[in-house]
Structure formats: C-alpha cells, structure tokens
Scaffold this active site. Structure first.
Site, PDB file in Angstrom:
ATOM      1  N   SER A  89      22.175 -28.328   2.122  1.00  0.00           N
ATOM      2  CA  SER A  89      21.331 -27.526   3.312  1.00  0.00           C
ATOM      3  C   SER A  89      19.703 -27.237   1.867  1.00  0.00           C
ATOM      4  O   SER A  89      19.254 -28.263   2.073  1.00  0.00           O
ATOM      5  CB  SER A  89      21.743 -26.183   3.164  1.00  0.00           C
ATOM      6  OG  SER A  89      21.285 -25.520   4.327  1.00  0.00           O
TER       7      SER A  89
ATOM      8  N   ASP B 142      25.297 -28.871   8.444  1.00  0.00           N
ATOM      9  CA  ASP B 142      25.230 -28.055   7.226  1.00  0.00           C
ATOM     10  C   ASP B 142      26.562 -28.249   6.215  1.00  0.00           C
ATOM     11  O   ASP B 142      27.320 -27.835   6.604  1.00  0.00           O
ATOM     12  CB  ASP B 142      24.750 -26.593   7.587  1.00  0.00           C
ATOM     13  CG  ASP B 142      24.197 -26.066   6.256  1.00  0.00           C
ATOM     14  OD1 ASP B 142      24.790 -26.048   5.482  1.00  0.00           O
ATOM     15  OD2 ASP B 142      22.801 -25.449   6.788  1.00  0.00           O
TER      16      ASP B 142
END
Length: 254
Positions: free
Chosen positions: A39, A151
C-alpha cells in the site's frame, strides 16, 4: 554482511512516516539491499528505490492533498479510478520498469479471485504501486494477467515474508498501522472500521514477529486520512529510527 531487506507496511497517510525513517537510515549509512512495500509502503518504497531525493520527496509530501490522488469514477467497481495515483508515482519515480530501479523492489497486492498475496516485480512500477494501493471500495481493482488486484493490506499490511522470498537475510520491518481509538461508536461505519482495524492489527503483530527488527513509529493515534499532518508524520518516522539506531547498528555489526 547479511543482505538487508526493508519491509514498509501499509497505513494510508500514516505511511508518510516512512520518509522520515528512510532519511535517518540514509544519513547513518544503514545498508539497504532491497525494498518491499505494501500500500503506501509500496508508494514510498518505489520512489526511494528509483533514487528520488528524500528531502525532495518530503517537500512533495507536505504539499500533498487528496484532490491530487482521488479521481471520482462512476464505475460500480470503485469510487475512484486510480489514474491520478499512478500518475503521481510516474512523476516522482519516472516511467520505470522494475529492472530500471536503483534497488531491487517489489510491491505487494492481494488477488481478489484467489485471496492470495501477490508479489509484483515485473512491468511498470507505477501500475504495480497503483494495484498495491487500491483500497477496495475506494479504488477500482487493477486487472493483472488473470488476477484482479487490490490493496496488499487485505492480505496483511507488513510484507516481511515477501522480503525473505526476495532474498533478504535480515528483514527490517516498519509498521505504521494503528487506528484512532474510539471510546464510543455511533454508527455502523464506526463499528465496521473498528472491526477491520482490530483484525488487521492482530495480523500485523504476527507478521512483525517474523522480522529480525521491527520499528513502529508513534503514529497510530493519527487518522489514516490526515495527509495534512505530513510534518508530524515524517518527524515521527525520524524519531523512531533515531531511537532504534543503537540496537539496529549492533545487530548489523556496525
């Protein structure tokens, strides 16, 4: 000398603390042989691996706001497209492939179809970072071969195991997770958010225990949306790195 891998964890805006930590590691000449990021950790890690000046990156971070990142979409797959995020990486790291980076780097995403962690090491770096940062519901998933990527934090925000797979013999992990503690919760969104973060944090504890050295900047009390607190977040990263230096240098035989 052991091959040192840096595992930069996810945490949305709190990941700006990674910048301050990297500034200290670079100043103290702590050797980093490879970088893995999840991320926001993949965003900062990719820009660092590309050789971008960290002081310049810190200045950009202080001016960053969500309007420069979020691009509303009418898609049923996500509220934002993710084009702006990808372009931001291209501006700061260049239109580079993984092979063109200064340091070996990998971005971590999660495949919605299989539920498995995916280590991205080929193709355009900016697109891989986009996938690693595509928070479900906020950004559209990124098609990648036969996979549908979101993600990397969905599979775990601290990529320690991935760093070892890439050949790290000593993994330095940085966890910028956490969440604002709520004494009271007034709606279903507060409850769902708190539930998700409890699960995520418990998994991060397990992942962090697998690292050779774990640094946890004091940023857990700061909301993941607070890009406006870049100065405070960068300073927290510096402070955590400086506090860890004596023990880290001892473990690395320096």
């Amino acid at each position: 000398m052991k091959k040192v891998g840096l595992a930069l964890g996810g945490g949305s805006a709190r990941g700006l603390a990674h910048i301050g930590l990297l500034q200290v590691l670079e100043q103290e000449e702590i050797p980093i042989d490879l970088v893995v990021g999840t991320s926001i950790g993949s965003l900062v890690g990719a820009i660092y691996a590309a050789g971008t000046n960290l002081d310049y990156l810190a200045e950009i971070a202080r001016q960053l706001n969500w309007k420069q990142i979020l691009d509303p979409s009418f898609s049923r797959m996500g509220l934002c497209r993710g084009d702006k995020l990808q372009q931001l990486v291209r501006v700061l790291a260049g239109r580079k492939s993984f092979r063109q980076l200064r340091l070996p780097f990998a971005a971590i995403a999660c495949d919605l179809k299989s539920g498995r962690e995916v280590i991205l090491r080929e193709g355009e770096v900016a697109r891989a970072v986009r996938a690693s940062c595509s928070l479900p519901g906020v950004f559209k998933p990124v098609p990648w071969d036969e996979q549908l990527l979101v993600d990397g934090g969905v599979c775990g925000r601290l990529p320690v195991a991935a760093a070892r797979k890439l050949g790290a013999q000593f993994v330095l992990a940085v966890d910028v997770g956490g969440w604002p503690k709520h004494d009271t919760m007034s709606n279903v969104f507060d409850i769902l958010s708190q539930t998700f973060h409890i699960f995520e944090s418990r998994l991060a504890v397990e992942q962090g225990s697998e690292a050779d050295f774990l640094i946890t900047p004091e940023v857990g009390h700061i909301g993941p949306e607070r890009l406006d607190l870049a100065d405070q977040l960068i300073a927290a990263g510096k402070e955590a790195a400086q506090a860890a230096l004596p023990e880290l240098q001892k473990l690395l035989g320096r």
